[in-house]
Design a protein around this motif. Structure first.
Motif, PDB file in Angstrom:
ATOM      1  N   ARG A   1       7.658   2.757   1.992  1.00 13.23           N
ATOM      2  CA  ARG A   1       7.063   2.468   0.686  1.00 13.23           C
ATOM      3  C   ARG A   1       6.281   1.165   0.675  1.00 13.23           C
ATOM      4  NH1 ARG A   1      12.041   4.726  -1.776  1.00 13.23           N
ATOM      5  NH2 ARG A   1      12.884   2.622  -1.937  1.00 13.23           N
ATOM      6  N   MET A   2       6.851   0.099   1.245  1.00 12.11           N
ATOM      7  CA  MET A   2       6.140  -1.175   1.228  1.00 12.11           C
ATOM      8  C   MET A   2       4.901  -1.116   2.111  1.00 12.11           C
ATOM      9  SD  MET A   2       7.541  -5.036   1.946  1.00 12.11           S
ATOM     10  CE  MET A   2       6.440  -6.457   1.761  1.00 12.11           C
ATOM     11  N   LEU A   3       5.028  -0.496   3.280  1.00 14.43           N
ATOM     12  CA  LEU A   3       3.886  -0.354   4.175  1.00 14.43           C
ATOM     13  C   LEU A   3       2.761   0.417   3.503  1.00 14.43           C
ATOM     14  CD1 LEU A   3       2.407  -0.410   6.883  1.00 14.43           C
ATOM     15  CD2 LEU A   3       3.829   1.515   7.625  1.00 14.43           C
ATOM     16  N   LYS A   4       3.074   1.555   2.904  1.00 12.79           N
ATOM     17  CA  LYS A   4       2.055   2.356   2.225  1.00 12.79           C
ATOM     18  C   LYS A   4       1.484   1.607   1.021  1.00 12.79           C
ATOM     19  CE  LYS A   4       4.129   6.819   3.479  1.00 12.79           C
ATOM     20  NZ  LYS A   4       4.852   8.016   2.950  1.00 12.79           N
ATOM     21  N   GLY A   5       2.350   0.898   0.283  1.00 14.87           N
ATOM     22  CA  GLY A   5       1.880   0.138  -0.869  1.00 14.87           C
ATOM     23  C   GLY A   5       0.890  -0.939  -0.473  1.00 14.87           C
ATOM     24  N   PHE A   6       1.169  -1.622   0.654  1.00 14.61           N
ATOM     25  CA  PHE A   6       0.255  -2.647   1.143  1.00 14.61           C
ATOM     26  C   PHE A   6      -1.085  -2.029   1.529  1.00 14.61           C
ATOM     27  CE2 PHE A   6      -1.485  -4.772   4.971  1.00 14.61           C
ATOM     28  CZ  PHE A   6      -1.861  -5.974   4.389  1.00 14.61           C
ATOM     29  N   LEU A   7      -1.044  -0.934   2.270  1.00 11.98           N
ATOM     30  CA  LEU A   7      -2.288  -0.295   2.711  1.00 11.98           C
ATOM     31  C   LEU A   7      -3.075   0.246   1.522  1.00 11.98           C
ATOM     32  CD1 LEU A   7      -0.974   1.644   5.848  1.00 11.98           C
ATOM     33  CD2 LEU A   7      -2.308  -0.477   5.823  1.00 11.98           C
ATOM     34  N   ASN A   8      -2.393   0.894   0.575  1.00 15.12           N
ATOM     35  CA  ASN A   8      -3.088   1.502  -0.563  1.00 15.12           C
ATOM     36  C   ASN A   8      -3.727   0.468  -1.479  1.00 15.12           C
ATOM     37  OD1 ASN A   8      -2.401   4.107   0.252  1.00 15.12           O
ATOM     38  ND2 ASN A   8      -0.521   4.147  -0.959  1.00 15.12           N
TER      39      ASN A   8
END
Length: 397
Positions: A310-317
């Motif tokens: 979730r944090m990884l995807k949130g950062f990328l998005n």
């Protein structure tokens, strides 16, 4: 201090209760016995394995020795596990890939069972965080730092208490992260519950990767998930004039603020409570998210495990909306998850592309921690192949 419920036990023909505290979120034990120095390690191990908690009333140092005796009994490999290890077929890469996630899940299960058994040895602390046992150390400051002020006595596992004591020593002595211009070490002081920057390879990546040229025009950077503040400190020492560092964890926010003030970098670094990004855009946005997409079993594991990435995807998005057009996002990420079958490189690259980003470059380094070279570690096959990378990301044009 989060004291969710009460622990009850029988002692001296009376029913007694005290607040129960567990950072792992373990519910109060249903079966509790009183024990002292007459309890043998074998009997303690049997009780713990059966799910009976042991509230210690003997000598404190003897309790520590008993805990070590339990560790030895748990960590002694069984004949069954040795036979299972011999059956692992390492000649086929495909077979290893198919079983990597199973091995990881086995590793977590072993550690969970180990923690459950070792957590059965309990200590009662007074309302002033002192311990009324022979040869008990003064843990009042360590517990006050970890839990804050309390008004009543409470019970915790000895294993957790020893972790609080260790965290207090780390906080007092600090962890060296790099040297100043005169060669003197610069320290950060981790707080209890805040991930300590003990793996120096990702710090080296932040120190050595050339800064984006856009910082020459607008010297602003964001540090997403500040933790101890180590990445913000490095960027400030590298000359970035303004860093906005975010986190949602209260312990991390306090820890980072104290480290920033201790190094007199408050004029450059601002600590903000935010979910990922602060307002506005920056020339550089750095993020070192948890590396493994799995569910944490305690609050202390949130720095290691990121459920569903979730944090990884949130950062990328969100990166394209918070970095200037010619700026860079720096993602510090290990590929350990790939070796464990928890995430593929293809998935990571697809997430980057779907977020409207491009890879400008990547800097790799090998881990230096002891487990990477320990063949007795169950995850050695993955740790020995691990690479930590700094991904330089830009907005797709």
């Amino acid at each position: 201090m989060t004291l969710a419920s009460m622990l009850q036990w029988e002692e001296g023909n009376q029913t007694r209760v005290a607040h129960w505290h567990s950072e792992n979120g373990i519910a109060p034990h249903k079966r509790v016995v009183i024990a002292d120095d007459t309890l043998t390690a074998d009997d303690a191990y049997r009780l713990a394995c059966e799910g009976t908690a042991i509230l210690w009333r003997g000598d404190f140092q003897n309790a520590r020795q008993l805990l070590q005796a339990l560790v030895r009994r748990i960590d002694k490999p069984s004949k069954k596990s040795k036979r299972a290890g011999k059956r692992v077929d390492k000649s086929s890469n495909e077979a290893v890939q198919k079983t990597a996630t199973d091995i990881f899940n086995q590793h977590r299960l072993i550690h969970s069972q180990r923690a459950r058994i070792l957590g059965m040895l309990l200590i009662e602390c007074n309302a002033d965080h002192t311990i009324s046992l022979r040869r008990a150390p003064d843990v009042s400051l360590a517990c006050l730092e970890a839990y804050g002020a309390v008004s009543e006595s409470y019970v915790i596992s000895l294993r957790e208490l020893l972790g609080v004591i260790s965290a207090h020593e780390w906080r007092k002595n600090g962890v060296p992260i790099l040297a100043d211009s005169e060669g003197e070490p610069i320290f950060v002081h981790p707080h209890y519950g805040v991930f300590s920057p003990v793996r120096g390879e990702y710090i080296e990546l932040i120190c050595n990767t050339p800064l984006p040229k856009s910082l020459n025009e607008e010297s602003i950077a964001f540090d997403i998930g500040v933790g101890t503040g180590v990445l913000s400190i490095i960027l400030a020492l590298r000359g970035v004039q303004k860093i906005v560092a975010t986190d949602m964890d209260e312990r991390a926010l306090v820890c980072a603020q104290e480290n920033i003030e201790h190094l007199e970098l408050g004029s450059q670094v601002e600590i903000v409570k935010a979910n990922l990004f602060p307002e506005g855009r920056a020339s550089l946005v750095v993020c070192n998210p948890p590396w493994l997409p799995a569910r944490p079993s305690s609050s202390l594991e949130h720095a290691v495990y990121d459920p569903d990435s979730r944090m990884l995807k949130g950062f990328l998005n969100g990166l394209s909306e918070h970095v200037v057009a010619d700026g860079e996002g720096w993602l510090i990420l290990s590929d350990l998850a790939e070796h464990l079958g928890l995430r593929t490189r293809k998935e990571l690259l697809e997430w980057i592309e779907q977020s409207g980003l491009v890879v400008l470059g990547r800097v790799d380094t090998r881990p230096k921690h002891p487990k990477a070279s320990s063949e007795t570690d169950l995850l050695y096959f993955a740790r020995s192949a691990e690479v930590t990378s700094l991904w330089r990301l830009g907005i797709k044009t």
